[in-house]
Design a protein around this motif. Sequence first.
Motif, PDB file in Angstrom:
ATOM      1  N   VAL A  75       6.367   4.769  -0.570  1.00 17.43           N
ATOM      2  CA  VAL A  75       6.429   5.758   0.510  1.00 17.43           C
ATOM      3  C   VAL A  75       5.404   6.864   0.254  1.00 17.43           C
ATOM      4  O   VAL A  75       4.697   7.301   1.164  1.00 17.43           O
ATOM      5  N   HIS A  76       5.287   7.273  -1.013  1.00 19.23           N
ATOM      6  CA  HIS A  76       4.356   8.351  -1.354  1.00 19.23           C
ATOM      7  C   HIS A  76       2.908   7.949  -1.083  1.00 19.23           C
ATOM      8  O   HIS A  76       2.116   8.773  -0.610  1.00 19.23           O
ATOM      9  N   TRP A  77       2.518   6.715  -1.383  1.00 21.89           N
ATOM     10  CA  TRP A  77       1.142   6.278  -1.106  1.00 21.89           C
ATOM     11  C   TRP A  77       0.847   6.386   0.387  1.00 21.89           C
ATOM     12  O   TRP A  77      -0.187   6.901   0.788  1.00 21.89           O
ATOM     13  N   ILE A  78       1.775   5.918   1.195  1.00 24.07           N
ATOM     14  CA  ILE A  78       1.571   5.958   2.648  1.00 24.07           C
ATOM     15  C   ILE A  78       1.391   7.403   3.111  1.00 24.07           C
ATOM     16  O   ILE A  78       0.449   7.718   3.846  1.00 24.07           O
ATOM     17  N   LEU A  79       2.262   8.288   2.664  1.00 25.24           N
ATOM     18  CA  LEU A  79       2.161   9.691   3.074  1.00 25.24           C
ATOM     19  C   LEU A  79       0.933  10.380   2.476  1.00 25.24           C
ATOM     20  O   LEU A  79       0.238  11.125   3.172  1.00 25.24           O
ATOM     21  N   SER A  80       0.658  10.122   1.205  1.00 22.58           N
ATOM     22  CA  SER A  80      -0.488  10.763   0.548  1.00 22.58           C
ATOM     23  C   SER A  80      -1.809  10.342   1.168  1.00 22.58           C
ATOM     24  O   SER A  80      -2.689  11.161   1.400  1.00 22.58           O
ATOM     25  N   SER A  81      -1.956   9.061   1.410  1.00 20.55           N
ATOM     26  CA  SER A  81      -3.236   8.569   1.919  1.00 20.55           C
ATOM     27  C   SER A  81      -3.451   8.886   3.390  1.00 20.55           C
ATOM     28  O   SER A  81      -4.587   8.908   3.852  1.00 20.55           O
ATOM     29  N   ARG A  82      -2.374   9.152   4.117  1.00 20.85           N
ATOM     30  CA  ARG A  82      -2.524   9.412   5.544  1.00 20.85           C
ATOM     31  C   ARG A  82      -2.368  10.888   5.929  1.00 20.85           C
ATOM     32  O   ARG A  82      -2.925  11.320   6.936  1.00 20.85           O
ATOM     33  N   LYS A  83      -1.609  11.645   5.131  1.00 18.13           N
ATOM     34  CA  LYS A  83      -1.313  13.024   5.522  1.00 18.13           C
ATOM     35  C   LYS A  83      -1.751  14.078   4.506  1.00 18.13           C
ATOM     36  O   LYS A  83      -1.992  15.211   4.876  1.00 18.13           O
ATOM     37  N   VAL A  84      -1.823  13.728   3.233  1.00 21.51           N
ATOM     38  CA  VAL A  84      -2.135  14.730   2.218  1.00 21.51           C
ATOM     39  C   VAL A  84      -3.621  14.737   1.884  1.00 21.51           C
ATOM     40  O   VAL A  84      -4.289  15.756   1.972  1.00 21.51           O
ATOM     41  N   PHE A  85      -4.129  13.587   1.486  1.00 17.33           N
ATOM     42  CA  PHE A  85      -5.517  13.470   1.042  1.00 17.33           C
ATOM     43  C   PHE A  85      -6.337  12.600   2.006  1.00 17.33           C
ATOM     44  O   PHE A  85      -7.276  11.937   1.593  1.00 17.33           O
ATOM     45  N   ALA A  86      -5.993  12.617   3.272  1.00 17.69           N
ATOM     46  CA  ALA A  86      -6.622  11.721   4.246  1.00 17.69           C
ATOM     47  C   ALA A  86      -8.146  11.839   4.252  1.00 17.69           C
ATOM     48  O   ALA A  86      -8.847  10.834   4.378  1.00 17.69           O
ATOM     49  N   ASP A  87      -8.660  13.041   4.075  1.00 19.38           N
ATOM     50  CA  ASP A  87     -10.114  13.232   4.097  1.00 19.38           C
ATOM     51  C   ASP A  87     -10.770  12.840   2.774  1.00 19.38           C
ATOM     52  O   ASP A  87     -11.992  12.843   2.669  1.00 19.38           O
ATOM     53  N   GLN A  88      -9.982  12.473   1.776  1.00 19.51           N
ATOM     54  CA  GLN A  88     -10.530  12.084   0.481  1.00 19.51           C
ATOM     55  C   GLN A  88     -10.234  10.620   0.144  1.00 19.51           C
ATOM     56  O   GLN A  88     -10.496  10.182  -0.965  1.00 19.51           O
ATOM     57  N   VAL A  89      -9.682   9.892   1.101  1.00 22.33           N
ATOM     58  CA  VAL A  89      -9.381   8.481   0.873  1.00 22.33           C
ATOM     59  C   VAL A  89     -10.664   7.683   1.076  1.00 22.33           C
ATOM     60  O   VAL A  89     -11.382   7.879   2.058  1.00 22.33           O
ATOM     61  N   ALA A  90     -10.935   6.802   0.138  1.00 17.95           N
ATOM     62  CA  ALA A  90     -12.121   5.955   0.230  1.00 17.95           C
ATOM     63  C   ALA A  90     -12.022   5.082   1.477  1.00 17.95           C
ATOM     64  O   ALA A  90     -10.942   4.613   1.846  1.00 17.95           O
ATOM     65  N   GLU A  91     -13.168   4.861   2.113  1.00 24.14           N
ATOM     66  CA  GLU A  91     -13.213   4.108   3.363  1.00 24.14           C
ATOM     67  C   GLU A  91     -12.717   2.673   3.218  1.00 24.14           C
ATOM     68  O   GLU A  91     -11.807   2.248   3.885  1.00 24.14           O
ATOM     69  N   SER A  92     -13.382   1.914   2.351  1.00 20.77           N
ATOM     70  CA  SER A  92     -13.019   0.504   2.202  1.00 20.77           C
ATOM     71  C   SER A  92     -13.710  -0.070   0.974  1.00 20.77           C
ATOM     72  O   SER A  92     -14.409   0.635   0.245  1.00 20.77           O
ATOM     73  N   GLY A  93     -13.535  -1.356   0.778  1.00 17.02           N
ATOM     74  CA  GLY A  93     -14.215  -2.049  -0.301  1.00 17.02           C
ATOM     75  C   GLY A  93     -13.708  -1.675  -1.675  1.00 17.02           C
ATOM     76  O   GLY A  93     -12.549  -1.308  -1.862  1.00 17.02           O
ATOM     77  N   MET A  94     -14.593  -1.749  -2.655  1.00 18.99           N
ATOM     78  CA  MET A  94     -14.235  -1.503  -4.047  1.00 18.99           C
ATOM     79  C   MET A  94     -13.768  -0.063  -4.283  1.00 18.99           C
ATOM     80  O   MET A  94     -12.889   0.174  -5.100  1.00 18.99           O
ATOM     81  N   ALA A  95     -14.356   0.887  -3.581  1.00 21.39           N
ATOM     82  CA  ALA A  95     -13.953   2.283  -3.757  1.00 21.39           C
ATOM     83  C   ALA A  95     -12.486   2.465  -3.361  1.00 21.39           C
ATOM     84  O   ALA A  95     -11.725   3.135  -4.062  1.00 21.39           O
ATOM     85  N   ARG A  96     -12.095   1.856  -2.261  1.00 25.96           N
ATOM     86  CA  ARG A  96     -10.692   1.946  -1.797  1.00 25.96           C
ATOM     87  C   ARG A  96      -9.768   1.221  -2.776  1.00 25.96           C
ATOM     88  O   ARG A  96      -8.699   1.721  -3.123  1.00 25.96           O
TER      89      ARG A  96
END
Length: 137
Positions: free
Chosen positions: A59-80
């Motif tokens: 649950v925390h990953w979903i909330l963190s990646s979408r609401k907390v650190f959304a502007d710092q989440v890697a786009e895709s690929g190996m970085a993600r």
Amino acid sequence: MTVLQLAPLNRLRQIVLVRYILASVGALAVDMGTFLALLSAGVPPVAASAMGYGIGIMVHWILSSRKVFADQVAESGMARTRQKAMFVVSALIGLGVTTLIVGGASAAGLDPRIAKLCAIVVSFTVTWLLRKRVVFR
């Protein structure tokens, strides 16, 4: 509500720690609900604690990646993929802290619910620092 009344609320939403605390409260509700339900079902405290934490962390990953650190989440690929792996590592560190505290306190005869509350404080601090400074930097 007027625009003036909403301004402080909008400023609070912009503070990363406030968003992280709110995400943590949501994940914690899932974690504790699972933990208490499993304890009631007779699951040993350490296992119940670990399972509750595991579900809460999803649950925390979903909330963190979408609401907390959304502007710092890697786009895709190996970085993600790397970022998700680091998040999982931070979760495993938090899980280790949680199970050690609950296990040690239970072995010492303390109430596992009190031990879980202590573990929450320590685990929150450790994972916040890891995620803010390493995972989502």
